[in-house]
Every structure is written in structure tokens, then in C-alpha cells.
Design a protein around this motif. Structure first.
Motif, short mmCIF file in Angstrom:
data_model
loop_
_atom_site.label_atom_id
_atom_site.label_comp_id
_atom_site.label_asym_id
_atom_site.label_seq_id
_atom_site.Cartn_x
_atom_site.Cartn_y
_atom_site.Cartn_z
N HIS A 1 0.82 -1.20 0.00
CA HIS A 1 0.00 0.00 0.00
C HIS A 1 0.87 1.26 0.00
O HIS A 1 2.09 1.21 0.17
CB HIS A 1 -0.91 0.00 1.23
N SER A 2 0.20 2.41 -0.26
CA SER A 2 0.90 3.70 -0.24
C SER A 2 1.51 3.96 1.13
O SER A 2 1.00 3.47 2.15
CB SER A 2 -0.08 4.82 -0.60
N PRO A 3 2.58 4.76 1.19
CA PRO A 3 3.25 5.00 2.48
C PRO A 3 2.32 5.68 3.49
O PRO A 3 1.37 6.37 3.12
CB PRO A 3 4.41 5.93 2.10
N VAL A 4 2.64 5.45 4.76
CA VAL A 4 1.97 6.16 5.85
C VAL A 4 2.79 7.41 6.15
O VAL A 4 4.03 7.38 6.14
CB VAL A 4 1.87 5.27 7.11
N TYR A 5 2.09 8.53 6.40
CA TYR A 5 2.78 9.75 6.78
C TYR A 5 2.59 9.99 8.28
O TYR A 5 1.46 10.13 8.76
CB TYR A 5 2.27 10.95 5.98
N HIS A 6 3.74 10.02 8.97
CA HIS A 6 3.75 10.32 10.40
C HIS A 6 4.03 11.81 10.54
O HIS A 6 5.13 12.28 10.27
CB HIS A 6 4.83 9.48 11.09
N VAL A 7 3.02 12.55 10.97
CA VAL A 7 3.11 14.02 11.04
C VAL A 7 3.29 14.43 12.50
O VAL A 7 2.42 14.13 13.34
CB VAL A 7 1.86 14.69 10.44
N LYS A 8 4.39 15.12 12.79
CA LYS A 8 4.66 15.60 14.15
C LYS A 8 3.90 16.90 14.39
O LYS A 8 3.40 17.54 13.46
CB LYS A 8 6.16 15.83 14.33
N SER A 9 3.83 17.28 15.64
CA SER A 9 3.08 18.50 15.98
C SER A 9 3.73 19.75 15.41
O SER A 9 3.07 20.77 15.24
CB SER A 9 2.97 18.62 17.51
N ASP A 10 5.03 19.69 15.10
CA ASP A 10 5.70 20.86 14.52
C ASP A 10 5.60 20.90 12.99
O ASP A 10 6.19 21.75 12.34
CB ASP A 10 7.18 20.88 14.94
N GLY A 11 4.89 19.93 12.41
CA GLY A 11 4.69 19.92 10.96
C GLY A 11 5.68 19.07 10.20
O GLY A 11 5.56 18.91 8.98
N SER A 12 6.66 18.51 10.86
CA SER A 12 7.60 17.64 10.15
C SER A 12 6.90 16.32 9.81
O SER A 12 6.07 15.82 10.57
CB SER A 12 8.84 17.38 11.01
N VAL A 13 7.27 15.78 8.65
CA VAL A 13 6.59 14.58 8.14
C VAL A 13 7.62 13.48 7.90
O VAL A 13 8.65 13.72 7.26
CB VAL A 13 5.82 14.87 6.83
N THR A 14 7.33 12.29 8.43
CA THR A 14 8.17 11.12 8.19
C THR A 14 7.36 10.09 7.40
O THR A 14 6.20 9.80 7.74
CB THR A 14 8.64 10.50 9.52
N GLU A 15 7.96 9.57 6.36
CA GLU A 15 7.29 8.56 5.53
C GLU A 15 7.59 7.18 6.10
O GLU A 15 8.74 6.82 6.33
CB GLU A 15 7.78 8.67 4.09
N ILE A 16 6.53 6.41 6.33
CA ILE A 16 6.67 5.05 6.84
C ILE A 16 6.23 4.09 5.75
O ILE A 16 5.07 4.13 5.30
CB ILE A 16 5.81 4.84 8.10
N SER A 17 7.14 3.24 5.32
CA SER A 17 6.78 2.33 4.24
C SER A 17 7.75 1.15 4.23
O SER A 17 8.95 1.31 4.46
CB SER A 17 6.84 3.04 2.89
N ILE A 18 7.21 -0.04 3.97
CA ILE A 18 8.01 -1.25 3.76
C ILE A 18 7.47 -1.90 2.49
O ILE A 18 6.28 -2.22 2.41
CB ILE A 18 7.93 -2.22 4.95
#
Length: 631
Positions: free
Chosen positions: A507-524
Motif C-alpha cells: 500500500h501507499s506510504p503512511v505519513y507520520h506528522v509531528k506536531s511541529d509539521g515535520s513529516v516522516t514517511e513510513i513504508s516497507i
């Protein structure tokens, strides 16, 4: 196919309405047979085209020549028209010097100059008899009498007819469009043969054996066609009479002021040329018949109906392609019959009956397709309602720390995106997002399979990330044999440990969004569910801090198109989430998150199903609450 089409129409309309429609169709078909005027214009057009084509390929017999009384001839004679008999006598004597085989006078010498014959009449009669090769014409004319419309016969004076070699009639018959296409061969009512037939017999020494009463005019224009010589030029000596040796001369008027002109397939021609063309056609055995009787039209209409039945196509584009081929074949076949068999078929009856019946069949088929589409649409709407009933509620609050909401938008009545939520017995929380290949009914069926498996595993207290992926994979692979598969993400939240356990299946990546607006892509990277017999379970744990959010979505969002066919894309989506998600209130509609996508598409509907899940760990600090503001 056609039989099935009529059966379906009868079943839908009922026997009475169905046979009523068939009766109307039959009346129109009968009209094509009984009333040829509906379609004869098309026959005339095809006939003229074929005659024009043929005329360019054929050269006339060299023996025929037209001697025309043209405008210079009239101006060169001191007498006004009609000329005194002495002028005709002088002209015939001049022509005879050239020793022609036959002279046909295409001028009606109906009356004597004086009762008891004038000197000029006697001299003309003597010249006719002495020459021994001069023929005269007679005419038929429709006239209104007290008894109604009658066909009256007019000939030259008896004294002239007895002196002439023969007298043959000329008959000009106009079609409904004012053109002459036929010439008469014989008149059965009066028992007379035409001038053209008698000329054929006189020149060839053979009896004309044709049984037809009419023949189509067949022109020969190659190498200039039948030559025309001015009578005035012959009288003045400008043209030598030597060119008339052994010729068949048609002597007549071609001066415009004398009004002996006729509209034909090749244009307007004078009467003498019309007679010359008729003689040329007989001498070259170019007799042409126009089959216009009702029995010929009957078989032509049957042929058109057969072609429509045999080569029907259920869609308009295919029907046009087939129709073009059939039309060409009809025209080619009619030309072959015309050139080699001397028969002009009622092409209009064939073509119009074929067009009419094809249009009827196409209308029936389109009507039934519309009904089927209407039924399918109703069934689709009903299936969509059922699918919505199977969908879970779209918002959960886990204790006071987490909010999880989802939204699903189908591009059709039923969708191919799968969205589900489960509150586990141990107070943990499992949710699933899946995207089946394609959309519509087939994709919805796969979603139903996934829903059934999820509910069954949950009821048996066997629902986990790995059990769901492995069970659904086995079921979809074994049932659908790689015809369908789905990408999926299965997430299991433990609100006590604040860990999200995620299983990945293409599936498409998950976006982990922090409270400061930074975004981390989670995908395997992993295979979608259902494309392999066994699939490796790839999963991982991801912590959630206060104010963090995780965004799960289907590719209908990032693949959304505007009217310029441009794609929204991952970068725009990721950038938008970094700005929106940290400010998203737990009671704010998720449609607000999609607003940027809708602004990009500029009103264009989604081309694929859209699903969005937002998992938020709430931040309870008062300072944080003051920072949250409206979009």
C-alpha cells in the motif's frame, strides 16, 4: 444475435406493443416497394454517375454524324424558319453529293405548303424518292382531350412518308426530375418501331430482336463523341461533303432559338444528338434496362433487409464501418450488372431498406442497452447502499488520548476501497485500509470478501495484523487466481504503550506528522494481497507522541487529475499534510483535509476511489489548545 434482440424486445414490450412496432416497420418497408418516388432520386443519382463514367470509356461508331441547323445556318439562309420546302430540297441534294448511307431528317414535315402540294412540296417528295436513303421521323405526344389524357401520334405528310425510305417515331420521356434517361424502341399500342430501331435494321440488314420497349440512353464521349457539322458550312462549301461518305446522317436543329434541347445525364443536348446517341447505342449493342417494376423493387428491398440482418453491428461506429463496405459493394455490384448484363438495379430500394432496417435494429439495441444500463444503475445504487451499511462508523475516540477518523468516497455507486475499524477485547484498536485493483462491482466484491474475513476473525477473537493479511491473501489468491488483488495496511494501536503496529502489503506510504509539521514517511515494500500464493508478513512498531498524527490513504488522492490531465502527486500531498494536520481539530470534518486536492482538480470528479484515515494522539496542554486555529 438479431433473433435474441427481437426476443428481448418482445419480452419487454409485450406481444401487442411488439407486433404494433413490427407493423409500422412493415408499412414503411411496403412503402419503399409501392411508392418508388420516395427513393427514385437516389437511383437517378447513381444511374447518372454510372452513365457518365461509362460515357468516358466508350467511343461512338464512326459512321454516325449530326448535321445541325445551328444559328449561323439560320442567319445564312434568307428565309425565316420554318424554311420553304426548296431549302430542304437543296440541303438534301447537297448531302447526297457526299454519298451517305442514310439521311435521317429529324424535323417533322407535318403540313404541305399548299393543299394539293406546292411545287416545292413536289420537288421535295421527288428528291426523297430519288435519293432512296432518306428517313423521316414521327412523334408521340400526350394531349388532353374531352376523353382525358391521350397519347397522340404525329407524322410528316403522307406524300413525304410514301417517298421516304421509312418513317420511324422518336419518343422523348421525361423523368420526375426533368431529365431524359430512356428512349423508346417500339410502341406496342400503335405497333410501331422507333427511328433508332428501323435505322439499325436498315444499316445492318438484320431484324432487331430485342423485346424491350425502352432502353437507357448510353452515351459514347471518348475521342470527342459523335461529331457535329454545321449545315450552313456544308451548303456554303466551307466543309467538303466528302466527309459524309457512307455515313449515317442525323439532320436536325441545334440552334438554341428552335428550342429542341433536352436535359440528360451528361448535360443538355439537342434533339438530333439524342437520336444519334440512341442509334449509336443500338449499333454497339448497348441496350440498358432499368428495373423499376414493383417485383424488382420487392426483391431489392428484401436484399437490403437481408444485408441489414446479416451484417448488423451493435454499436454505431462498427455499423458505420460495415455500412461503408456494404454501400461500396452494392454500388460495385450494380455497376457490374449495368456494364456486363445491361441492367440497372433499383439501388435506392436496396440502400434505403438496408439503411432503414439497420437504423431500426440499432435503435432497438440502443433502447435495450439503455434499459440494461438503467437496471444496472439501480442495482449499483442498491449495492452501494448495502456496502455503506457494511461500513463501520468512521470516528472513534480511544480513552481521552486518541482520535481516529476515516472517510471513504467512491467514484462509482460501489467502491473498491476497503475501510474497517475494530475495538479489540483488550481495549486496543485495529483498523484496516485496502485498495482493490480497479473499481466498480468487481472491486466491491473483493471488498466484501475482505469484510467477511475480517468479521469472522474478529468474532473468533483471531483478528491480528498478521492473521488478517495471511488469511485474506490465501482466500483472494485461491478464489480469484490473480485476476484481482488489493494493497493494504493493517494497523494495531495500543493506547497504553502508544505504539502503532503496522503490517504492510504493497500500500501507499503512511505519513507520520509531528506536531511541529515535520513529516516522516513510513513504508516497507511488499507484495499486494492476493497476487502470490504465500506472502511474507512485513510489519513494524511506531511510537506516537502527544500531538502526533498518522495519515493513511489510498492512491486515489495522489493520483487525482485536473482537467489538464496533471496528477496531484505525493509531494503536494505530503506538503499539504505538513501544514494542515498539526492544526486539525478532533471534531473537524476530514473533508477539510481533502480541500487542497479538490482545489487542484478544479471540480473534476475523482477517477478512483478515495479513502483517508487520520489517527491523532491528542495533546491536552492548554498552551497547545491556544495554538490550534481554524484553516
Amino acid at each position: 444475435m438479431i433473433v435474441q434482440l427481437f426476443k428481448q424486445l418482445r419480452d419487454f414490450l409485450g406481444p401487442r406493443n411488439f407486433f404494433g412496432i413490427i407493423s409500422v416497420i412493415s408499412i414503411v418497408v411496403a412503402g419503399l416497394i409501392i411508392f418508388p418516388g420516395w427513393s427514385r432520386w437516389f437511383d437517378y443519382w447513381v444511374m447518372d454517375s454510372v452513365i457518365q463514367l461509362e460515357s468516358r470509356l466508350i467511343r461512338p461508331v464512326p459512321e454516325i454524324v449530326v448535321v445541325g441547323i445551328d444559328t449561323p445556318t439560320l442567319e445564312g439562309i434568307k428565309y425565316r424558319w420554318p424554311w420553304p420546302r426548296t431549302v430542304f430540297t437543296d440541303l438534301l441534294k447537297k448531302l447526297e453529293i457526299g454519298k451517305p448511307r442514310l439521311i435521317i431528317v429529324d424535323i417533322l414535315l407535318q403540313h404541305l405548303e399548299e393543299s394539293g402540294m406546292s411545287a416545292g412540296d413536289r420537288e421535295l417528295a421527288e428528291t426523297l424518292q430519288k435519293n432512296g436513303n432518306v428517313a423521316l421521323i414521327a412523334m408521340f405526344e400526350d394531349a388532353l382531350t374531352p376523353r382525358g389524357k391521350e397519347n397522340r401520334f404525329f407524322s410528316s405528310a403522307d406524300e413525304f412518308c410514301r417517298a421516304a425510305t421509312f418513317t420511324g417515331f422518336v419518343g422523348t420521356e421525361y423523368d420526375s426530375d426533368g431529365k431524359v434517361r430512356l428512349f423508346k424502341l417500339r410502341d406496342e399500342a400503335f405497333g410501331l418501331e422507333s427511328c433508332a430501331v428501323q435505322t439499325f435494321s436498315s444499316v445492318t440488314g438484320k431484324k432487331f430482336t430485342g423485346r424491350k420497349t425502352h432502353s437507357l440512353l448510353s452515351f459514347a464521349l471518348k475521342d470527342g463523341g459523335i461529331p457535329t457539322i454545321s449545315a450552313g458550312a456544308l451548303l456554303s462549301g466551307q466543309v467538303s461533303t466528302d466527309i459524309l461518305r457512307d455515313k449515317i446522317i442525323v439532320l436536325g436543329s441545334n440552334a438554341p432559338i428552335l428550342h429542341d434541347f433536352h436535359s440528360t445525364a451528361i448535360g443538355v443536348i439537342p434533339g438530333p444528338m439524342l437520336l444519334a446517341v440512341s442509334i449509336d447505342a443500338l449499333l454497339q449493342n448497348r441496350q440498358r434496362s432499368y428495373l423499376s417494376d414493383w417485383d424488382a423493387r420487392f426483391f431489392a428491398v428484401l436484399l437490403g433487409l437481408f444485408l441489414a440482418w446479416k451484417y448488423f453491428a451493435p454499436d454505431f461506429r462498427s455499423l458505420i464501418r460495415k455500412g461503408a463496405i456494404i454501400l461500396i459493394l452494392i454500388v460495385v455490384f450494380s455497376m457490374i450488372c449495368f456494364f456486363f448484363a445491361g441492367i440497372f438495379l433499383p439501388v435506392a430500394s436496396i440502400v434505403l431498406s438496408w439503411l432503414y432496417f439497420s437504423a431500426v435494429l440499432l435503435s432497438f439495441n440502443t433502447f435495450l442497452q439503455f434499459l440494461e444500463l438503467h437496471v444496472m444503475r439501480n442495482e449499483s445504487e442498491a449495492a452501494g447502499k448495502v456496502q455503506k451499511l457494511l461500513a463501520p462508523k468512521t470516528e472513534w475516540t480511544i480513552s481521552s488520548d486518541y482520535s481516529c477518523r476515516g472517510i471513504n468516497i467512491s467514484c462509482q455507486s460501489v467502491g473498491g476501497d476497503y475501510l474497517d475499524f475494530f475495538e479489540m477485547p483488550d481495549k486496543t484498536f485495529l483498523f484496516i485500509i485496502g485498495d482493490v485493483t480497479g473499481h466498480g462491482f468487481s472491486a466491491a466484491m473483493v471488498c466484501s470478501i475482505a469484510k467477511t474475513i475480517s468479521a469472522t476473525l474478529y468474532e473468533k477473537n483471531m483478528l491480528t495484523v498478521s492473521s488478517w493479511i495471511s488469511t485474506v491473501n490465501n482466500m483472494v489468491f485461491n478464489l480469484l487466481k490473480k485476476k484481482k488483488n488489493l494493497t493494504a495496511l493493517v494497523a494495531h494501536l495500543n493506547p497504553e504503550t502508544h505504539l502503532v503496529h503496522i503490517g504492510f502489503a504493497g500500500h501507499s506510504p503512511v505519513y507520520h506528522v509531528k506536531s511541529d509539521g515535520s513529516v516522516t514517511e513510513i513504508s516497507i515494500s511488499n507484495y499486494p494481497v492476493g497476487c502470490r500464493k504465500t506472502i511474507q508478513i512485513l510489519e513494524g512498531d511506531y511510537p506516537m507522541e502527544e500531538g502526533d498524527s498518522m495519515v493513511f490513504y489510498s492512491d486515489g488522492i495522489v493520483e487525482a487529475l485536473n482537467y489538464d490531465e496533471k496528477q496531484y502527486g505525493f509531494d503536494a500531498w505530503k506538503d499539504h499534510l505538513s501544514r494542515v494536520i498539526p492544526k486539525l481539530k478532533s471534531d473537524q470534518p476530514l473533508e477539510d483535509v481533502l480541500q487542497d486536492v479538490r482545489n487542484f482538480t478544479k471540480g473534476r470528479p475523482f477517477d478512483d476511489d478515495v479513502t483517508l484515515i487520520v489517527l491523532q494522539r491528542l495533546k491536552h496542554s492548554p498552551d497547545h489548545l491556544q495554538e490550534i486555529r481554524e484553516f
